[in-house]
Design an enzyme around this catalytic site. Structure first.
Site, mmCIF file in Angstrom:
data_model
loop_
_atom_site.group_PDB
_atom_site.id
_atom_site.type_symbol
_atom_site.label_atom_id
_atom_site.label_comp_id
_atom_site.label_asym_id
_atom_site.label_seq_id
_atom_site.Cartn_x
_atom_site.Cartn_y
_atom_site.Cartn_z
ATOM 1 N N ASP A 194 44.949 43.936 33.749
ATOM 2 C CA ASP A 194 44.439 44.037 32.373
ATOM 3 C C ASP A 194 45.595 44.223 31.374
ATOM 4 O O ASP A 194 46.734 44.546 31.768
ATOM 5 C CB ASP A 194 43.477 45.241 32.317
ATOM 6 C CG ASP A 194 42.361 45.062 31.306
ATOM 7 O OD1 ASP A 194 42.526 44.258 30.377
ATOM 8 O OD2 ASP A 194 41.333 45.751 31.437
ATOM 9 N N ASP A 239 34.774 40.278 27.527
ATOM 10 C CA ASP A 239 34.122 41.555 27.817
ATOM 11 C C ASP A 239 32.641 41.514 27.474
ATOM 12 O O ASP A 239 31.931 42.478 27.719
ATOM 13 C CB ASP A 239 34.794 42.693 27.036
ATOM 14 C CG ASP A 239 35.844 43.377 27.880
ATOM 15 O OD1 ASP A 239 35.983 43.031 29.061
ATOM 16 O OD2 ASP A 239 36.543 44.264 27.350
HETATM 17 C C1 DGJ Z 1 38.997 45.919 29.380
HETATM 18 C C2 DGJ Z 1 38.418 44.958 30.360
HETATM 19 O O1 DGJ Z 1 38.199 43.726 29.762
HETATM 20 C C3 DGJ Z 1 37.188 45.558 30.978
HETATM 21 O O2 DGJ Z 1 36.577 44.639 31.836
HETATM 22 C C4 DGJ Z 1 37.573 46.803 31.714
HETATM 23 O O3 DGJ Z 1 38.414 46.492 32.783
HETATM 24 C C5 DGJ Z 1 38.253 47.768 30.758
HETATM 25 N N1 DGJ Z 1 39.341 47.139 30.070
HETATM 26 C C6 DGJ Z 1 38.753 48.961 31.494
HETATM 27 O O4 DGJ Z 1 39.460 49.801 30.686
#
Ligand code: DGJ
Length: 699
Positions: A433, A497
């Site tokens: 991430d 997301d």
């Molecule tokens: C952002 C990501 O896009 C989510 O899927 C998740 O992993 C969160 N970060 C976790 O902090």
């Protein structure tokens, strides 16, 4: 004058290599047929774009190279020193060009290639040969598009709503999409497209460019009044970011150019083919990610139960998201402390990892390697490892800062931590991430995104070298790091997301121009979406996730038995269809009804289509489903795959599968069902063995 042609898969690139300077690109577009270079001489009066646009070559638009030094350096006029070409008609080829300007103290090497699918890649390398430093401000790759390219399409977006299309007329001047976020960005265009008037997914002629780079970047389209237009892309450099000492070089990222004579789909297919020709992916396991199920609540019992439910539903990989490492009870602390939290996980992650494996699933883990919370042991010990000016903290985002990866100590720390954890838990998968735009990225006193991006690439490459079986997902607050630079070293992207299937239909459709379905993470979210708050039926959520690399991001411990059964049915359907979904040509019909979408994935023998009713129809009669991309001469059996959507009024062919040639399915189409809004009908077509309509007299 000796024109040079690269050609493959119906596309051609024509370089005019006559003259003392850099070759000029006379044509990028449709194949030119069996024609030899010299025969084309009479046609070469058309305007052309020098391989690196510059005034010295009579280009008065934006230059491809800009930079300065104290003293004589400008304007640059290149002399061609060497040209090496290997071209096989119909099979693409490569061209390497070396040029120099001793007065400006610069050398240039341009590498150009067309692959077997007709996709063109280009990159330039500039070297400073003079004694004084050369301050490089920009070096981009460009190809011409003809006058008839009258419209531009690019994409913007934000967190949880990536890849929103925007269209405009392609007039005189520059339309430039610039990104200074230190990562690819939620609003990154991905592809910048020029096309003939009203081009669509299946119609019109289109040209498109993409920069394979995960740091700051620029894509632009320019038309000058002489009637010449181009598409260009490259890295976006801050002043002072690249200062070349004598003998030093800068190499651009790889820039991709694609063309289609039949709309966006073919342009996109060339890109997909290029990715697919690289690292072969094993069968994409259906994935459960616990983020929206538990967030930071890592109670072992709850996770074990989630794993049980996941395995029972047919899930094949379990990914433990954010929250497993020291101090990470919320998003304000812990990033950087990549040690399993001893309080939450007294026996390490083993009890969970072992359980997951016993259930027959793979085990994956979330990291955000390039990020730190100031509230972490790492930063308490090494406050100077934060990327930024020493005397002040960059503005925070999500309570976090960026680790200066171009610092060898910081890089070594991360590599050791990642390497150790991958080995200790035999991780199958990492979700990598990157949850902020990078602000004030100063490294060693100069702008640092370039060095940071290369360090990230090095880290990924080294980790993969040490763990060849490891798969990596590129996530960046959802889809903020999707580009061919990161995709060269990762296996899939987290598309967004937002798991809201209604928004996802559009996000996946447009992200899918660059990313083939098997590399596009798409999960079944909770009944009430956590981002939009919208409630959507399971059949719609699952029928949307089905068309990517399918996963689940929903607290299955709270799902009803009937929901779990229905989910298992969809997962089984995905598994049955994934040999097509993850290998075929993606097709997007230009369906005339704006309340619906029709898309699919097609292999020579089989195809899968989704007819998606997004909102309520305006008219009472539905447009027929004209299924694109099938072999017109083949006979297909068409049937409904998967559940019939609730409340649907289904046409006759849904009850009794029909047999029709691809030509009829593409031209006339099938009567459409009347679907309620937020419904998906999955349609499967299978070629009837041994039946080729080419032998029919009236064909
Ligand atoms: C952002 C990501 O896009 C989510 O899927 C998740 O992993 C969160 N970060 C976790 O902090």
């Amino acid at each position: 004058m000796s024109p040079l042609i690269l050609s493959a898969a119906g596309a051609a690139l024509l370089l005019d290599t006559g003259g003392q300077g850099l070759p000029r690109v006379r044509h990028f577009g449709a194949g030119l047929g069996p024609v030899a270079g010299p025969d084309l001489l009479p046609a070469l009066a058309a305007p052309a774009v020098p391989l690196l646009p510059a005034q010295g070559d009579s280009w008065y638009g934006r230059p491809g190279l800009s930079g300065s030094r104290t003293g004589e350096h400008w304007p640059v006029r290149w002399t061609l020193d060497r040209l090496d070409a290997e071209a096989t008609p119909g099979a693409g080829g490569t061209v390497t060009i070396a040029a120099s300007d001793p007065r400006a103290g610069l050398e240039l090497v341009s590498e150009l290639a067309m692959d077997a699918g007709g996709l063109v890649t280009m990159r330039h390398t500039v070297t400073n040969t003079a004694a004084t430093p050369y301050r490089l401000e920009g070096l981009t790759c460009a190809l011409p598009v003809p006058e008839r390219a009258a419209e531009l399409l690019d994409f913007t977006g934000r967190w949880a709503l990536e890849k929103v299309p925007q269209r405009r007329a392609f007039g005189h001047g520059v339309w430039s999409r610039e990104n200074r976020r230190g990562r690819t960005g939620h609003d990154a265009t991905g592809l910048l497209v020029a096309g003939t008037e009203a081009f669509g997914c299946r119609s019109g002629e289109v040209w498109a460019v993409h920069a394979g780079w995960s740091g700051d970047h620029v894509h632009y389209a320019e038309r000058v009044h002489e009637g010449v237009a181009l598409l260009a892309a490259g890295e976006l450099l801050e002043p002072g970011e690249i200062i070349l000492a004598q003998g030093e070089s800068y190499r651009t990222p790889q820039v991709y150019f694609t063309w289609s004579g039949a709309g966006l789909d073919d342009a996109s297919a060339r890109l997909h083919a290029h990715l697919r020709a690289g690292r072969a992916l094993p069968v994409r396991p259906v994935t459960l990610n616990n983020w929206e199920a538990t967030y930071f609540d890592h109670g072992l019992d709850r996770l074990l139960e989630l794993a049980d439910k996941a395995a029972a539903a047919g899930i094949e990989r379990f990914v433990l998201d954010d929250g497993w490492f020291r101090h990470r009870r919320h998003d304000r602390a812990g990033l950087g402390d990549w040690y399993v939290d001893e309080q939450v996980w007294p026996d390490g992650l083993h009890p969970l990892a072992d359980h997951v494996r016993k259930l027959g699933m793979q085990f994956g883990l979330w990291f955000e390697p390039e990020m730190v919370n100031p509230d972490s042991d790492l930063i308490r010990e090494h406050p100077d490892w934060i990327l930024g000016r020493a005397e002040r903290m960059p503005p925070p985002q999500r309570h976090q800062q960026t680790l200066d990866l171009a610092r060898p100590e910081a890089y070594d720390y991360l590599l050791e931590r990642l390497d150790t954890l991958v080995a200790e838990y035999a991780l199958d998968y990492i979700k990598w991430d990157h949850n902020r735009d990078i602000a004030e990225p100063v490294h060693d006193g100069v702008p640092g995104v370039h060095a940071q991006t290369l360090a990230t690439y090095r880290l990924l490459d080294e980790l993969r070298r040490r763990h060849p079986g490891l798969e990596i997902e590129s996530c960046s607050s959802g889809g903020a790091r999707i580009d061919y630079g990161i995709l060269a070293r990762t296996d899939r992207v987290w598309t967004s997301d937002s798991n809201d299937a209604l928004d996802r239909q559009a996000i996946q459709r447009w992200t899918g121009l660059l990313v083939p379905p098997e590399r596009m993470g798409s999960h079944v979210g909770a009944p009430h979406d956590h981002v939009t708050g919208r409630s959507l039926p399971l059949a719609f959520r699952a029928g949307t996730a089905l068309f990517g690399h399918m996963g689940v991001e929903w607290d299955l411990t709270s799902a009803s038995e009937s929901d779990l059964e229905e989910l298992a049915t969809w997962i089984a359907l995905h598994k049955r269809l994934r040999p097509v979904l993850h290998a075929g040509n993606v097709v997007r019909a230009d369906h005339p009804d704006p309340s619906a979408l029709l898309h699919g994935v097609v292999l020579p023998e089989r195809g899968v289509f989704g007819f998606v009713q997004l909102t309520s129809r305006v008219g009472s009669g539905a447009a027929p489903l004209r299924l694109p991309g099938l072999d017109p001469a083949a006979l297909y059996e068409v049937r409904v795959a998967g559940p019939v959507p609730d409340g649907a009024a289904m046409p006759e062919w849904a009850a009794t599968p029909v047999r029709l040639p691809g030509s009829a399915l593409g031209e006339l189409g099938l009567p459409a069902p009347a679907l309620r809004p937020t419904s998906v009908l999955v349609i499967e077509v299978v070629k009837v063995a041994g039946c080729d309509m080419r032998s029919h007299a009236d064909f």
